[in-house]
Motif scaffolding. Structure first.
Motif, PDB file in Angstrom:
ATOM      1  N   THR A   1       0.824  -1.211   0.000  1.00 32.76           N
ATOM      2  CA  THR A   1       0.000   0.000   0.000  1.00 32.76           C
ATOM      3  C   THR A   1       0.860   1.263   0.000  1.00 32.76           C
ATOM      4  O   THR A   1       0.441   2.288  -0.531  1.00 32.76           O
ATOM      5  CB  THR A   1      -0.939   0.018   1.223  1.00 32.76           C
TER       6      THR A   1
ATOM      7  N   ASP B   1      -6.546  -3.913   0.215  1.00 29.69           N
ATOM      8  CA  ASP B   1      -5.818  -3.199   1.256  1.00 29.69           C
ATOM      9  C   ASP B   1      -4.845  -4.134   1.974  1.00 29.69           C
ATOM     10  O   ASP B   1      -4.821  -5.355   1.766  1.00 29.69           O
ATOM     11  CB  ASP B   1      -6.765  -2.529   2.243  1.00 29.69           C
TER      12      ASP B   1
ATOM     13  N   SER C   1      -6.038  -4.039  -6.126  1.00 27.15           N
ATOM     14  CA  SER C   1      -5.864  -2.915  -5.183  1.00 27.15           C
ATOM     15  C   SER C   1      -6.459  -3.215  -3.814  1.00 27.15           C
ATOM     16  O   SER C   1      -7.053  -2.346  -3.163  1.00 27.15           O
ATOM     17  CB  SER C   1      -6.479  -1.623  -5.751  1.00 27.15           C
TER      18      SER C   1
END
Length: 483
Positions: A347, A442, A440
């Motif tokens: 991230t 987390d 994408s």
């Protein structure tokens, strides 16, 4: 200039009720001054520059003499104190920094820190005193408190040694000191920062003879080490080492480079700064003042036909982009990030603006690490964990019947700890994790998948070291979080 002149010597004698002498002794026997603490003995010996004999004396007499003697350390400052440090000109500061008592005091403080195996020395000016503290095994320890009158002298001496501008007290400065102590060759990175009561100075100690360059000696669990050795033999991709400042990332990378440096590959590094010089490896020192930052250095490296590249730290989008491009074009790239765990590195790269598909295509492994203090082997004893400790650590007494704690001894300066060992968490980027990165996901989702696939967290590694009597619950709670 001998700091203990005849009038001062007689003044000290009079405080002890001893008749004054007409001649200062060539080899003063400090039966008059009786300093019981080892550090005070060392201090007086350094400042006098002579061999001294000691014997025990009354504590209150010792305290009065030390207080009186410290006030005489830099008498030139007495008159300058009222002027304000900003009014001291460069020539005066140069003379002050070259004064024998000041030189001996700074050398003494440095050698005290080295005797403690400190990683940093902090000079912290306050309104009435100058505190000198060291970071020993990751924890701050106070080693000296001096009167405020010596702040300017001490800071000027350190800045002179680091070739910094002595007269500049308004702006931060960075420099370097090369220091020899016996057979040890030391580099000290120097950072100054203006403060209300004077300049705060921090020295980072780099001992070239002290670095461990063998992966087997870092404390990496065997199963983690076996997996790590596999990924560092890959022909291309990015391997990241993450953790806060002072967690041993550079040492791990140097140990890794030493492992892969077989002489059959071209290895180039770009670092800020080059902390230790490695044989057979081309190392580049970042210099932002002339435009040589990580991105510029990395851009030039790829034109040098390297097989393996090490980037000291990925700090921005440009550096990350070039590192990923290098990995995708057939290079093995090592670098570091400041993140709390391995999954958070993904991230962090996304936050820098790197596309998720580029991350999933290039990153092959991430190792997070911390350092914890080890129980002193000379004073360790078996003890039982309390009910509260078992609850906080979320463990059972049957698994941890006893642990080791240090009682405190001369070998560990009565701390119960001596040395440090690493905690490690290795995230191998599998196909499932690549899909999560590409979507994408987390850090929590990536972490959960990694644990499901067998990743051992920092907390689990710490608990294993607790079970084997290597560290303590306090250290585990200090550097790890429950996962």
């Amino acid at each position: 200039m001998n700091p203990l002149n005849l009038p001062l010597f007689n003044d000290l004698l009079s405080k002890k009720g001893i008749a004054p002498t007409e001649e200062f002794p060539k080899n003063p026997c400090l039966k008059y001054f009786n300093l019981p603490a080892i550090e005070d003995r060392s201090k007086i010996r350094f400042l006098l520059g002579q061999q001294i004999q000691f014997q025990r004396d009354e504590e209150d007499s010792v305290a009065r003499l030390i207080k009186h003697w410290r006030a005489k350390l830099a008498p030139e400052l007495e008159g300058a104190e009222g002027q304000g440090m900003e009014n001291l000109d460069n020539e005066y500061l140069q003379d002050l920094a070259s004064d024998a008592p000041v030189i001996r005091m700074v050398n003494h403080l440095m050698e005290r820190a080295l005797d403690l195996n400190a990683s940093d020395i902090h000079f912290e000016p306050e309104e009435k005193v100058l505190k000198i503290r060291c970071r020993v095994d990751g924890v701050m320890v106070n080693i000296e408190t001096l009167p405020a009158t010596v702040i300017s002298a001490i800071s000027s001496r350190v800045k002179l040694m680091a070739r910094l501008d002595i007269g500049e007290k308004r702006l931060p400065q960075d420099g370097r000191i090369q220091y020899k102590m016996g057979n040890r060759s030391l580099d000290m990175r120097v950072s100054t920062l203006p403060g209300v009561h004077g300049e705060s100075i921090v020295l980072r100690i780099l001992d070239r003879s002290d670095i461990q360059v063998e992966l087997n000696e870092l404390g990496i669990p065997q199963n983690v080490l076996d997996s790590y050795k596999i990924i560092i033999q890959q022909p291309h991709g990015i391997i990241l080492v993450t953790g806060p400042t002072g967690s041993g990332k550079t040492t791990s990378l140097y140990a890794t480079l030493s492992k892969v440096n077989t002489g059959q590959q071209k290895i180039i590094t770009v670092e800020d700064p080059v902390e230790y010089q490695l044989e057979g490896i081309t190392q580049i020192h970042v210099n932002a003042k002339i435009g040589l930052d990580f991105a510029a250095g990395l851009r030039s490296i790829v034109r040098q036909d390297p097989d393996i590249i090490m980037v000291g730290e990925i700090r921005d989008h440009e550096t990350a982009e070039i590192a990923i491009e290098s990995a995708l074009t057939g290079h093995l790239v090592f670098s570091t990030l400041h993140t709390n765990d391995a999954a958070s590195a993904i991230t962090r790269l996304q936050d820098m603006g790197v596309d998720s598909y580029l991350i999933s295509s290039s990153v092959i492994g991430i190792m997070a690490q911390r350092l914890v203090r080890k129980v002193c082997p000379n004073c360790s004893e078996a003890v039982k964990l309390s009910a509260e400790e078992l609850q906080v650590l979320n463990i059972h007494a049957s698994e941890y019947p006893t642990i080791k704690r240090g009682k405190g001894c001369d070998h560990c300066a009565n701390t119960g700890y001596r040395g440090r060992v690493g905690l490690y968490e290795l995230l191998m980027v599998s196909d499932n994790i690549r899909r999560l990165i590409g979507n994408s996901s987390d850090a929590n989702q990536i972490r959960a998948q990694a644990i499901k696939e067998g990743t051992q967290t920092l907390r689990k590694d710490a608990l294993q070291k607790l079970r084997h009597g290597i560290t303590t619950p306090e250290e585990i709670l200090r550097v790890t979080r429950e996962t």
